[in-house]
Write an enzyme that holds these catalytic residues in place. Sequence first.
Site, short mmCIF file in Angstrom:
data_model
loop_
_atom_site.label_atom_id
_atom_site.label_comp_id
_atom_site.label_asym_id
_atom_site.label_seq_id
_atom_site.Cartn_x
_atom_site.Cartn_y
_atom_site.Cartn_z
N ASN A 175 35.18 23.24 -36.24
CA ASN A 175 34.08 23.38 -37.21
C ASN A 175 34.56 24.08 -38.47
OD1 ASN A 175 31.81 22.19 -35.76
ND2 ASN A 175 32.15 23.86 -34.33
N HIS A 218 39.84 34.31 -38.54
CA HIS A 218 40.22 33.13 -39.34
C HIS A 218 40.75 33.62 -40.67
CE1 HIS A 218 38.17 30.57 -36.48
NE2 HIS A 218 37.05 31.24 -36.65
N ALA A 224 31.53 30.24 -39.71
CA ALA A 224 32.23 31.44 -39.23
C ALA A 224 33.37 31.89 -40.14
CB ALA A 224 32.76 31.16 -37.82
N1 LIG Z 1 29.80 25.62 -38.30
C1 LIG Z 1 30.27 26.62 -37.58
O1 LIG Z 1 30.95 27.53 -38.08
C2 LIG Z 1 29.98 26.66 -36.10
C3 LIG Z 1 30.25 27.82 -35.37
C4 LIG Z 1 29.95 27.82 -34.03
C5 LIG Z 1 29.44 26.69 -33.40
N2 LIG Z 1 29.23 25.56 -34.14
C6 LIG Z 1 28.72 24.31 -33.52
O2 LIG Z 1 27.30 24.35 -33.45
C7 LIG Z 1 26.86 23.56 -32.34
C8 LIG Z 1 25.89 24.37 -31.47
O3 LIG Z 1 26.54 25.54 -31.00
P1 LIG Z 1 25.86 26.48 -29.91
O4 LIG Z 1 26.73 27.68 -29.78
O5 LIG Z 1 24.42 26.65 -30.19
O6 LIG Z 1 26.03 25.55 -28.60
P2 LIG Z 1 25.25 25.69 -27.21
O7 LIG Z 1 26.11 25.00 -26.21
O8 LIG Z 1 24.82 27.07 -26.97
O9 LIG Z 1 23.91 24.80 -27.43
C9 LIG Z 1 23.94 23.42 -27.63
C10 LIG Z 1 22.62 22.83 -27.10
O10 LIG Z 1 22.60 21.43 -27.44
C11 LIG Z 1 21.94 20.75 -26.37
N3 LIG Z 1 22.25 19.32 -26.45
C12 LIG Z 1 23.40 18.68 -26.13
N4 LIG Z 1 23.28 17.36 -26.40
C13 LIG Z 1 22.04 17.17 -26.90
C14 LIG Z 1 21.34 16.02 -27.38
N5 LIG Z 1 21.89 14.80 -27.41
N6 LIG Z 1 20.06 16.18 -27.83
C15 LIG Z 1 19.48 17.40 -27.81
N7 LIG Z 1 20.10 18.52 -27.38
C16 LIG Z 1 21.37 18.40 -26.94
C17 LIG Z 1 22.46 21.46 -25.11
O11 LIG Z 1 21.63 21.23 -24.00
C18 LIG Z 1 22.46 22.92 -25.58
O12 LIG Z 1 21.24 23.57 -25.28
C19 LIG Z 1 28.13 23.15 -31.56
O13 LIG Z 1 28.51 21.84 -31.91
C20 LIG Z 1 29.18 24.13 -32.08
O14 LIG Z 1 30.50 23.58 -32.04
C21 LIG Z 1 29.47 25.54 -35.47
#
Ligand SMILES: NC(=O)c1ccc[n+]([C@@H]2O[C@H](COP(=O)([O-])OP(=O)(O)OC[C@H]3O[C@@H](n4cnc5c(N)ncnc54)[C@H](O)[C@@H]3O)[C@@H](O)[C@H]2O)c1
Length: 279
Positions: A200, A230, A132
């Site tokens: 993140n 940011h 992001a």
């Molecule tokens: N790198 C970046 O800039 C950035 C930006 C936004 C989000 N993220 C990260 O990306 C990740 C996903 O974000 P999102 O918005 O898709 O989240 P989300 O909550 O929409 O989806 C996460 C999914 O993971 C599943 N899950 C949880 N534990 C699990 C496991 N052990 N095995 C399988 N599935 C599992 C949940 O059921 C859910 O469907 C998060 O950790 C978030 O912090 C990173």
Amino acid sequence: MSSSSLKTKAKSNIRVGILGCGAIGSRIAKSIKDDGRAVLTGLFDINPAKSENLQKHLPQKNIVKKSYDELLHASDLVVEAVNAPDTRELVRRALLARKDVLIMSVGKFIEGESIFALAQKQGVRVLIPSGAIAGVDALKAVSQQRIDRITLTTRKPIYGFADNAFVQQKRINLSQITKETILFEGNVREAVKCFPQNINVAATIALASGARDKLRIRIATSPEFKVNSHEIEAAGDFGRLVTKTENVVCPDNPKTSYLAVLSAVRTLKEYFQGVKIGT
Ligand SMILES: NC(=O)c1ccc[n+]([C@@H]2O[C@H](COP(=O)([O-])OP(=O)(O)OC[C@H]3O[C@@H](n4cnc5c(N)ncnc54)[C@H](O)[C@@H]3O)[C@@H](O)[C@H]2O)c1
């Protein structure tokens, strides 16, 4: 990874498995077009309703997996997009199974050295998209020089902190804030504990710059802030850089910036094509 195996991967159909079918995993899955370079072969979510629902919106048939082991078996590349306490262990298992991994939960890898060493030992690749923020390309380049300081200032609307434990513990009355107010200032390790939702971006900066200990995080709010932004300011032997990103949220998850999704999709495209632009 040797250059010969890189060539092989760029030419053949890379089997992609999605770990976590939430906002990011679902959008990445929909972006994979089975175009001769990549093929979507697996979906796994700890909540089966999530993977089953995603399956309904995809042209690929019967790719929901019942276990993570099944997903690993069906994939050459695993896209980690979970919000799980054991994310590090899930990624470690993929690397041990000699799968390349794209990591979205970068905050879990702020001290990522052991995972990167494992990937190298296994001869596989770890991909971390910029996510992001803007400026990761330059931070990677200047990491080869002395960096004096990096500041990340994250600004979010007041409602973004409504359920934050740090704000509650410090008894900050959000309803009384009338102008830009710094809620937190500290290093990355403190930020991880106090503001896990923002980590993140901070972790990506720390890893890209290699200057974790020079990184200060500031988190601010104001009634005037309508989007998540940011701002990075860095200075060192290279000169000075300033970037600012104002992000709309992902329609499927207001905690996730849409730019994070776009960044991951583009990272994968470059990986499939074997052409990398930037830095
Ligand atoms: N790198 C970046 O800039 C950035 C930006 C936004 C989000 N993220 C990260 O990306 C990740 C996903 O974000 P999102 O918005 O898709 O989240 P989300 O909550 O929409 O989806 C996460 C999914 O993971 C599943 N899950 C949880 N534990 C699990 C496991 N052990 N095995 C399988 N599935 C599992 C949940 O059921 C859910 O469907 C998060 O950790 C978030 O912090 C990173």
